[in-house]
Design a protein around this motif. Structure first.
Motif, PDB file in Angstrom:
ATOM      1  N   THR A   1       1.119   6.256   0.787  1.00  0.00           N
ATOM      2  CA  THR A   1       1.805   6.240   2.080  1.00  0.00           C
ATOM      3  C   THR A   1       0.801   6.443   3.206  1.00  0.00           C
ATOM      4  O   THR A   1      -0.103   7.270   3.094  1.00  0.00           O
ATOM      5  N   GLY A   2       0.970   5.665   4.266  1.00  0.00           N
ATOM      6  CA  GLY A   2       0.090   5.762   5.425  1.00  0.00           C
ATOM      7  C   GLY A   2      -1.177   4.933   5.309  1.00  0.00           C
ATOM      8  O   GLY A   2      -1.999   4.907   6.219  1.00  0.00           O
ATOM      9  N   THR A   3      -1.348   4.230   4.205  1.00  0.00           N
ATOM     10  CA  THR A   3      -2.545   3.425   3.966  1.00  0.00           C
ATOM     11  C   THR A   3      -2.265   1.956   4.248  1.00  0.00           C
ATOM     12  O   THR A   3      -1.233   1.434   3.844  1.00  0.00           O
ATOM     13  N   VAL A   4      -3.190   1.318   4.960  1.00  0.00           N
ATOM     14  CA  VAL A   4      -3.163  -0.135   5.120  1.00  0.00           C
ATOM     15  C   VAL A   4      -4.551  -0.640   4.740  1.00  0.00           C
ATOM     16  O   VAL A   4      -5.547  -0.188   5.294  1.00  0.00           O
ATOM     17  N   GLN A   5      -4.616  -1.535   3.765  1.00  0.00           N
ATOM     18  CA  GLN A   5      -5.886  -2.111   3.318  1.00  0.00           C
ATOM     19  C   GLN A   5      -5.964  -3.555   3.762  1.00  0.00           C
ATOM     20  O   GLN A   5      -5.175  -4.379   3.306  1.00  0.00           O
ATOM     21  N   PRO A   6      -6.933  -3.898   4.627  1.00  0.00           N
ATOM     22  CA  PRO A   6      -7.132  -5.307   4.990  1.00  0.00           C
ATOM     23  C   PRO A   6      -8.061  -5.980   3.969  1.00  0.00           C
ATOM     24  O   PRO A   6      -9.276  -5.935   4.098  1.00  0.00           O
ATOM     25  N   LEU A   7      -7.494  -6.571   2.924  1.00  0.00           N
ATOM     26  CA  LEU A   7      -8.294  -7.206   1.873  1.00  0.00           C
ATOM     27  C   LEU A   7      -8.768  -8.577   2.322  1.00  0.00           C
ATOM     28  O   LEU A   7      -8.031  -9.331   2.949  1.00  0.00           O
ATOM     29  N   THR A   8     -10.020  -8.904   2.000  1.00  0.00           N
ATOM     30  CA  THR A   8     -10.618 -10.156   2.473  1.00  0.00           C
ATOM     31  C   THR A   8     -11.395 -10.915   1.398  1.00  0.00           C
ATOM     32  O   THR A   8     -11.982 -11.951   1.693  1.00  0.00           O
ATOM     33  N   GLU A   9     -11.439 -10.397   0.181  1.00  0.00           N
ATOM     34  CA  GLU A   9     -12.171 -11.091  -0.885  1.00  0.00           C
ATOM     35  C   GLU A   9     -11.543 -10.753  -2.223  1.00  0.00           C
ATOM     36  O   GLU A   9     -10.895  -9.725  -2.383  1.00  0.00           O
TER      37      GLU A   9
END
Length: 158
Positions: free
Chosen positions: A112-120
């Motif tokens: 909770t509270g985590t946002v991961q901007p994945l790019t690979e």
């Protein structure tokens, strides 16, 4: 009669983000490249030069932004999480003669509270103690949040 082959080895990654109820929120597709180490692994397996078969297939993801390169041996900024596929599938595409291998895996929602901007992303194949990055793709950020489950499915066509 045309006896020529149309050589090619290609992969397409499909990323699906679903809410915790299972509804599809977003879907992305990206073409990738097969790394030199990935091609070498296939050749060695075909020619019997590898002493062991792959013991695991995992889809690895990260936050690296460098373009994919055939010389890549690892993701540029991997996250520690990876999703293992315990049953990769191989199928013949009817009427086309193409063989497809599919590796699929699901990453659960992060804390909770985590946002991961994945790019690979890539497929990491383990053979014995060796981990081989078979392919890699770099793409615009896909935000994985605490209310999202991410499914990654890779089709590799031969």
């Amino acid at each position: 009669m045309d006896l020529s082959e149309k050589p090619g080895l290609k992969g397409v990654l499909t990323i699906e983000l679903r809410d915790l109820g299972g509804a599809l929120v977003e879907r992305y597709q990206h073409h990738n490249l097969i790394t030199t180490k990935g091609k070498q692994l296939l050749a060695e397996l075909l020619l019997g030069k590898k002493n062991a078969l792959p013991t695991s297939w995992a889809i690895v993801v990260g936050t690296g932004t460098d373009p994919a390169n055939v010389a890549d041996t690892a993701l540029k900024a991997p996250i520690t999480e990876q999703a293992e596929d315990r049953a990769p599938k191989v199928t013949l595409v009817p009427g086309v003669g193409t063989i497809q291998g599919t590796v699929s895996a699901t990453l659960p929602a992060p804390p909770t509270g985590t946002v991961q901007p994945l790019t690979e992303a890539g497929i990491q194949i383990t053979v014995g103690a060796e981990k081989i990055l078979f392919n890699r793709v770099q793409f615009p950020p896909v935000n994985r949040g605490a209310n999202m489950v991410m499914t990654l499915s890779w089709e590799i066509s031969f």
